[in-house]
Design a protein around this motif. Sequence first.
Motif, PDB file in Angstrom:
ATOM      1  N   ARG A 179       2.844  -1.620  14.328  1.00 46.48           N
ATOM      2  CA  ARG A 179       4.158  -1.066  14.644  1.00 46.48           C
ATOM      3  C   ARG A 179       4.096   0.451  14.755  1.00 46.48           C
ATOM      4  O   ARG A 179       4.780   1.046  15.599  1.00 46.48           O
ATOM      5  CB  ARG A 179       5.194  -1.511  13.604  1.00 46.48           C
ATOM      6  CG  ARG A 179       5.516  -2.993  13.685  1.00 46.48           C
ATOM      7  CD  ARG A 179       6.662  -3.413  12.789  1.00 46.48           C
ATOM      8  NE  ARG A 179       7.949  -2.926  13.282  1.00 46.48           N
ATOM      9  CZ  ARG A 179       9.107  -3.524  13.013  1.00 46.48           C
ATOM     10  NH1 ARG A 179       9.139  -4.628  12.271  1.00 46.48           N
ATOM     11  NH2 ARG A 179      10.233  -3.038  13.469  1.00 46.48           N
ATOM     12  N   ALA A 183       4.988   2.464  18.188  1.00 45.29           N
ATOM     13  CA  ALA A 183       5.920   3.587  18.190  1.00 45.29           C
ATOM     14  C   ALA A 183       5.277   4.829  18.807  1.00 45.29           C
ATOM     15  O   ALA A 183       5.925   5.566  19.568  1.00 45.29           O
ATOM     16  CB  ALA A 183       6.400   3.874  16.774  1.00 45.29           C
ATOM     17  N   GLY A 186       5.351   4.606  22.427  1.00 43.91           N
ATOM     18  CA  GLY A 186       6.681   4.579  23.011  1.00 43.91           C
ATOM     19  C   GLY A 186       7.206   3.214  23.367  1.00 43.91           C
ATOM     20  O   GLY A 186       8.182   3.089  24.113  1.00 43.91           O
ATOM     21  N   PHE A 187       6.584   2.146  22.817  1.00 45.27           N
ATOM     22  CA  PHE A 187       7.041   0.787  23.101  1.00 45.27           C
ATOM     23  C   PHE A 187       8.183   0.423  22.155  1.00 45.27           C
ATOM     24  O   PHE A 187       8.069   0.609  20.940  1.00 45.27           O
ATOM     25  CB  PHE A 187       5.916  -0.232  22.912  1.00 45.27           C
ATOM     26  CG  PHE A 187       4.835  -0.152  23.943  1.00 45.27           C
ATOM     27  CD1 PHE A 187       5.086  -0.484  25.267  1.00 45.27           C
ATOM     28  CD2 PHE A 187       3.552   0.240  23.592  1.00 45.27           C
ATOM     29  CE1 PHE A 187       4.093  -0.419  26.220  1.00 45.27           C
ATOM     30  CE2 PHE A 187       2.546   0.309  24.534  1.00 45.27           C
ATOM     31  CZ  PHE A 187       2.820  -0.022  25.856  1.00 45.27           C
ATOM     32  N   PRO A 188       9.264  -0.118  22.666  1.00 44.35           N
ATOM     33  CA  PRO A 188      10.314  -0.629  21.775  1.00 44.35           C
ATOM     34  C   PRO A 188       9.818  -1.880  21.066  1.00 44.35           C
ATOM     35  O   PRO A 188       9.054  -2.659  21.629  1.00 44.35           O
ATOM     36  CB  PRO A 188      11.458  -0.955  22.746  1.00 44.35           C
ATOM     37  CG  PRO A 188      10.781  -1.260  24.048  1.00 44.35           C
ATOM     38  CD  PRO A 188       9.576  -0.349  24.097  1.00 44.35           C
ATOM     39  N   TYR A 189      10.265  -2.067  19.820  1.00 42.70           N
ATOM     40  CA  TYR A 189       9.782  -3.235  19.090  1.00 42.70           C
ATOM     41  C   TYR A 189      10.327  -4.526  19.688  1.00 42.70           C
ATOM     42  O   TYR A 189       9.612  -5.523  19.787  1.00 42.70           O
ATOM     43  CB  TYR A 189      10.152  -3.143  17.608  1.00 42.70           C
ATOM     44  CG  TYR A 189       9.579  -4.301  16.824  1.00 42.70           C
ATOM     45  CD1 TYR A 189       8.204  -4.409  16.636  1.00 42.70           C
ATOM     46  CD2 TYR A 189      10.402  -5.297  16.316  1.00 42.70           C
ATOM     47  CE1 TYR A 189       7.660  -5.484  15.943  1.00 42.70           C
ATOM     48  CE2 TYR A 189       9.870  -6.372  15.625  1.00 42.70           C
ATOM     49  CZ  TYR A 189       8.499  -6.460  15.441  1.00 42.70           C
ATOM     50  OH  TYR A 189       7.972  -7.538  14.778  1.00 42.70           O
ATOM     51  N   PHE A 190      11.614  -4.527  20.078  1.00 45.83           N
ATOM     52  CA  PHE A 190      12.194  -5.705  20.735  1.00 45.83           C
ATOM     53  C   PHE A 190      12.435  -5.392  22.205  1.00 45.83           C
ATOM     54  O   PHE A 190      13.011  -4.358  22.536  1.00 45.83           O
ATOM     55  CB  PHE A 190      13.518  -6.115  20.061  1.00 45.83           C
ATOM     56  CG  PHE A 190      13.353  -6.687  18.693  1.00 45.83           C
ATOM     57  CD1 PHE A 190      12.821  -7.954  18.506  1.00 45.83           C
ATOM     58  CD2 PHE A 190      13.739  -5.961  17.583  1.00 45.83           C
ATOM     59  CE1 PHE A 190      12.672  -8.489  17.240  1.00 45.83           C
ATOM     60  CE2 PHE A 190      13.593  -6.486  16.310  1.00 45.83           C
ATOM     61  CZ  PHE A 190      13.059  -7.755  16.135  1.00 45.83           C
ATOM     62  N   GLY A 193       7.314  -5.152  21.588  1.00 42.97           N
ATOM     63  CA  GLY A 193       6.486  -5.052  20.396  1.00 42.97           C
ATOM     64  C   GLY A 193       6.376  -6.354  19.643  1.00 42.97           C
ATOM     65  O   GLY A 193       5.289  -6.743  19.183  1.00 42.97           O
TER      66      GLY A 193
END
Length: 285
Positions: A179, A183, A186-190, A193
């Motif tokens: 995670r 981050a 720059g990837f969103p978790y939902f 991710g």
Amino acid sequence: MSGLIAAGLLLLLAVLGLNRLIRRSLAAPRVPEVGKPDGLPWQVVRIATVRRRSLFGWFIPAGERAPALAIVHGWGGNAELMLPLAAPLHRAGYALLFLDARCHGRSDEDSFASLPRFAEDLGAAVDWLRGRPEVVAERVGVLGHSVGAGAALLLASRRDDLAAVISLAAFAHPAAMMRRWLAAKGFPYFPVGAYILWYVQRVIGHRFDDIAPCHTIARVRCPVLIAHGSDDGVVPVSEAEQIYASRGAARARLLLMPGSHDEYADLERHLGALIGFLDEAMGVR
């Protein structure tokens, strides 16, 4: 109906493309060694591991009836990066095996690298050491850095013939580590991710919860030293404290020292503590 089929095919292609991108993005860089253990009686060895692969290693014997350590690097590293430990540990009487995990250094390629595969390779190194006539089989320990440290704890949680474990800069849980990586990229978790974490667990064949150092530590039966740099910007020092707090009945110690994830400026001052831990754990003094 044809429109639905076309949409389904496009979705399938998109997922397959995403899966290829994930594997490519997470593949470990391969950096072959350029140096060697100068000043020590080293020899190059090849060690058989699982899936008919072999591992590159440097074996540094220490005379007859010596205790020994199998030493493994972290993600994208190689055996050479661990060589600052070679001379002081050898002077202390330890035979040493520095190895490259699969997909790293000069070891064989495989379909992917992972913490469990690091543990498999470290286990092959331990078996190799235990079969050496100059090594005391009951006095073989493991030392790992970062992912290698997590692998050392995972291996020790699965077998009872290890004398000691030294964990350098281990992360507490693979999901938390990933995670942070997501981050930073720059990837969103939902939803991206979350899908990546699910896909990685599916590929490696293990749930992160089952291989997380904060969980495996409690199942380790030999003494453990959890060492961590207080200025580590990759794995916060709080994760070492989390692993230590999760030790349960494990005989674990926590050693915090100045230094980053890869460089320990004050390591020489703390080598005495590392060697003292090993000597006590292995009963050599």
